[in-house]
Design a protein around this motif. Structure first.
Motif, PDB file in Angstrom:
ATOM      1  N   ARG A  35      65.807  35.998  28.541  1.00 59.96           N
ATOM      2  CA  ARG A  35      66.429  37.681  28.872  1.00 59.96           C
ATOM      3  C   ARG A  35      66.651  37.607  30.336  1.00 59.96           C
ATOM      4  N   GLY A  36      67.949  37.893  30.684  1.00 59.90           N
ATOM      5  CA  GLY A  36      68.347  38.407  31.816  1.00 59.90           C
ATOM      6  C   GLY A  36      67.855  39.845  32.292  1.00 59.90           C
ATOM      7  N   ASP A  37      67.608  40.693  31.146  1.00 59.19           N
ATOM      8  CA  ASP A  37      67.468  42.222  31.227  1.00 59.19           C
ATOM      9  C   ASP A  37      65.750  42.487  31.366  1.00 59.19           C
ATOM     10  N   ARG A  38      64.817  41.525  31.437  1.00 52.59           N
ATOM     11  CA  ARG A  38      63.615  41.662  31.299  1.00 52.59           C
ATOM     12  C   ARG A  38      62.956  41.037  32.399  1.00 52.59           C
ATOM     13  N   PHE A  39      62.308  41.699  33.240  1.00 56.54           N
ATOM     14  CA  PHE A  39      61.586  41.297  34.534  1.00 56.54           C
ATOM     15  C   PHE A  39      60.316  42.035  34.370  1.00 56.54           C
ATOM     16  N   ILE A  40      59.189  41.071  34.677  1.00 53.08           N
ATOM     17  CA  ILE A  40      57.919  41.677  34.661  1.00 53.08           C
ATOM     18  C   ILE A  40      57.341  41.438  36.066  1.00 53.08           C
ATOM     19  N   ALA A  41      56.877  42.247  36.668  1.00 56.53           N
ATOM     20  CA  ALA A  41      56.115  42.028  38.058  1.00 56.53           C
ATOM     21  C   ALA A  41      54.427  42.348  37.607  1.00 56.53           C
ATOM     22  N   GLU A  42      53.787  41.418  38.256  1.00 62.13           N
ATOM     23  CA  GLU A  42      52.288  41.325  37.933  1.00 62.13           C
ATOM     24  C   GLU A  42      51.774  41.361  39.371  1.00 62.13           C
ATOM     25  N   SER A  43      50.501  41.986  39.515  1.00 63.01           N
ATOM     26  CA  SER A  43      49.915  41.935  40.665  1.00 63.01           C
ATOM     27  C   SER A  43      48.555  41.164  40.542  1.00 63.01           C
ATOM     28  N   PRO A  44      47.984  40.404  41.421  1.00 60.36           N
ATOM     29  CA  PRO A  44      46.824  39.637  41.050  1.00 60.36           C
ATOM     30  C   PRO A  44      45.378  40.453  41.313  1.00 60.36           C
ATOM     31  N   SER A  45      45.670  41.728  41.584  1.00 56.02           N
ATOM     32  CA  SER A  45      44.392  42.798  41.554  1.00 56.02           C
ATOM     33  C   SER A  45      45.135  44.119  41.882  1.00 56.02           C
ATOM     34  N   PRO A  46      44.455  45.123  41.316  1.00 49.82           N
ATOM     35  CA  PRO A  46      44.708  46.690  41.498  1.00 49.82           C
ATOM     36  C   PRO A  46      44.752  46.786  43.051  1.00 49.82           C
ATOM     37  N   GLN A  47      44.319  46.129  43.849  1.00 50.13           N
ATOM     38  CA  GLN A  47      44.413  46.525  45.270  1.00 50.13           C
ATOM     39  C   GLN A  47      45.815  46.087  45.915  1.00 50.13           C
ATOM     40  N   VAL A  48      46.326  45.331  45.076  1.00 48.59           N
ATOM     41  CA  VAL A  48      47.549  44.653  45.780  1.00 48.59           C
ATOM     42  C   VAL A  48      48.955  45.584  45.236  1.00 48.59           C
ATOM     43  N   SER A  49      49.614  46.142  45.810  1.00 47.29           N
ATOM     44  CA  SER A  49      50.661  46.919  45.414  1.00 47.29           C
ATOM     45  C   SER A  49      51.938  46.276  44.976  1.00 47.29           C
ATOM     46  N   LYS A  50      52.472  46.547  43.892  1.00 46.39           N
ATOM     47  CA  LYS A  50      53.738  46.023  43.395  1.00 46.39           C
ATOM     48  C   LYS A  50      54.953  46.904  43.073  1.00 46.39           C
ATOM     49  N   VAL A  51      54.821  48.036  43.944  1.00 45.46           N
ATOM     50  CA  VAL A  51      55.693  49.197  43.844  1.00 45.46           C
ATOM     51  C   VAL A  51      57.057  48.916  44.144  1.00 45.46           C
ATOM     52  N   ALA A  52      57.285  48.081  45.144  1.00 48.28           N
ATOM     53  CA  ALA A  52      58.734  47.648  45.520  1.00 48.28           C
ATOM     54  C   ALA A  52      59.364  46.742  44.386  1.00 48.28           C
ATOM     55  N   CYS A  53      58.381  45.909  44.272  1.00 48.64           N
ATOM     56  CA  CYS A  53      59.010  44.980  42.854  1.00 48.64           C
ATOM     57  C   CYS A  53      59.254  45.709  41.732  1.00 48.64           C
ATOM     58  N   ASP A  54      58.479  46.691  41.294  1.00 53.91           N
ATOM     59  CA  ASP A  54      58.938  47.390  40.054  1.00 53.91           C
ATOM     60  C   ASP A  54      60.039  48.470  40.311  1.00 53.91           C
ATOM     61  N   THR A  55      60.249  48.927  41.774  1.00 50.50           N
ATOM     62  CA  THR A  55      61.377  49.635  41.953  1.00 50.50           C
ATOM     63  C   THR A  55      62.611  48.761  41.860  1.00 50.50           C
ATOM     64  N   VAL A  56      62.609  47.528  42.526  1.00 53.28           N
ATOM     65  CA  VAL A  56      63.642  46.602  42.431  1.00 53.28           C
ATOM     66  C   VAL A  56      63.974  46.594  40.785  1.00 53.28           C
ATOM     67  N   ILE A  57      63.193  46.398  40.067  1.00 53.29           N
ATOM     68  CA  ILE A  57      63.479  45.828  38.481  1.00 53.29           C
ATOM     69  C   ILE A  57      63.892  46.975  37.849  1.00 53.29           C
ATOM     70  N   GLN A  58      63.643  48.364  38.307  1.00 54.93           N
ATOM     71  CA  GLN A  58      64.164  49.557  37.553  1.00 54.93           C
ATOM     72  C   GLN A  58      65.661  49.837  38.122  1.00 54.93           C
ATOM     73  N   VAL A  59      65.920  49.439  39.544  1.00 49.99           N
ATOM     74  CA  VAL A  59      67.247  49.463  39.736  1.00 49.99           C
ATOM     75  C   VAL A  59      68.232  48.532  39.128  1.00 49.99           C
ATOM     76  N   LEU A  60      67.829  47.216  38.873  1.00 51.11           N
ATOM     77  CA  LEU A  60      68.464  46.362  38.347  1.00 51.11           C
ATOM     78  C   LEU A  60      68.619  46.734  36.766  1.00 51.11           C
ATOM     79  N   ASN A  61      67.622  47.031  36.107  1.00 51.01           N
ATOM     80  CA  ASN A  61      67.629  47.583  34.674  1.00 51.01           C
ATOM     81  C   ASN A  61      68.572  48.759  34.386  1.00 51.01           C
ATOM     82  N   GLY A  62      68.390  49.722  35.507  1.00 54.85           N
ATOM     83  CA  GLY A  62      69.690  50.911  35.599  1.00 54.85           C
ATOM     84  C   GLY A  62      71.041  50.486  35.464  1.00 54.85           C
ATOM     85  N   SER A  63      71.343  49.576  36.277  1.00 58.77           N
ATOM     86  CA  SER A  63      72.677  48.758  36.558  1.00 58.77           C
ATOM     87  C   SER A  63      73.052  48.539  35.313  1.00 58.77           C
ATOM     88  N   LEU A  64      72.220  47.301  34.751  1.00 57.52           N
ATOM     89  CA  LEU A  64      72.634  46.778  33.546  1.00 57.52           C
ATOM     90  C   LEU A  64      72.624  47.655  32.313  1.00 57.52           C
TER      91      LEU A  64
END
Length: 299
Positions: free
Chosen positions: A168-197
């Motif tokens: 599925r090209g409309d399903r991206f999953i961002a995972e962080s190796p630990s709670p101390q490592v932020s994935k906010v930017a990757c999550d935001t990119v995914i939100q932008v792409l999903n919103g466009s689709l």
């Protein structure tokens, strides 16, 4: 995304990935993608299909939207190793990524062809034992698989097999190796792409029921395999997607041209840069799983 201007490229899946500036990048990404898919599914021909065709005196295989022909090239090596004689034909709308014939096996050919432009050449009708399809989500925005299935069926001999592999090209999953490592930017990119689709009405939920589509089309002995992507490949998948994300700036207007745009080109560059930094800290992006559906044309 905003209304296109002279500084913003309108997305057309039939032309975007074959633009001259993207040729070598896209081809390199296809090599990486093939390597990752093979790590995930573990076969070139689905095992039941391979068993069924192994004894054919001259196996004939077509690969639709073959890109740089890497799947066929790998298949050639596999078949030779197993003593199977074959004719392997790849078709793509743009030949720019084709290797020169001087570097291809004599049993393998790559030809320019828009497979969705009917009628198909008469000499291709009903001659193939297997038709292979992979990664077609970008050319099926409306979920209507009938045009692709119609072409594949026309190419097949009676009793031939369709092997379709998809994620599925409309399903991206961002995972962080630990709670101390932020994935906010990757999550935001995914939100932008999903919103466009979603704004364009593009959904890939048909991938989850790909076997149902093959069955409804009238193919027989339909089966599906769901393969979870391996954790050790998540970094490779992440880099594959980063190559795509890096190309998307053209869809966002420069701030100087459209200061009130929801997301400017400069903001996208900043967001992408922050996402890359997160991946350098161990964040991964993947799509969870890969699906293979197989069906047989009636005798």
């Amino acid at each position: 995304m905003t209304t296109p201007s002279a500084d913003v490229e309108e997305y057309d899946q039939s032309t975007f990935w074959v633009a001259p500036a993207r040729n070598f990048r896209s081809s390199a990404r296809l090599h990486l993608q093939h390597f990752l898919v093979q790590n995930t599914i573990g076969y070139l021909l689905e095992p039941v299909v391979e068993k069924a065709v192994a004894g054919f005196p001259q196996l004939k295989v077509a690969d639709l939207a073959c890109g740089n022909g890497v799947w066929l090239s790998d298949l050639h090596s596999h078949l030779v190793k197993n003593g199977i004689s074959a004719q392997l034909d790849g078709f793509d709308i743009n030949p720019i990524n084709f290797p020169d014939p001087a570097y291809l096996p004599t049993s393998m050919s790559l030809k320019q062809l828009d497979i969705l432009a009917k009628p198909l050449p008469a000499d291709l009708i009903g001659i193939y034992d297997v038709v292979h399809i992979r990664a077609f989500v970008s050319v099926i925005p409306d979920g209507d698989l009938t045009p692709v299935l119609s072409v594949a069926s026309e190419l097949l001999k009676p009793g031939g097999y369709i092997q379709w592999e998809e994620s599925r090209g409309d399903r991206f999953i961002a995972e962080s190796p630990s709670p101390q490592v932020s994935k906010v930017a990757c999550d935001t990119v995914i939100q932008v792409l999903n919103g466009s689709l979603q704004a364009r009405g593009i959904r890939n939920d048909w991938v989850d029921v790909l076997d149902t589509h093959l069955d409804k089309y009238g193919l027989q002995n339909v089966r599906v395999h769901v393969h979870e992507k391996r954790k050790q490949d998540f970094k490779g998948w992440t880099e594959d997607y980063l190559m795509v994300w890096d190309e998307l700036a053209v869809f966002f207007p420069p701030k100087s041209k459209e200061p009130n745009a929801p997301l400017s080109r400069e903001a996208w560059f900043d967001l992408f840069s922050r996402a890359v930094k997160e991946t350098e800290q161990g964040v991964v992006v993947h799509q969870g799983r890969f699906v293979t559906a197989v069906g047989q044309k009636a005798l």
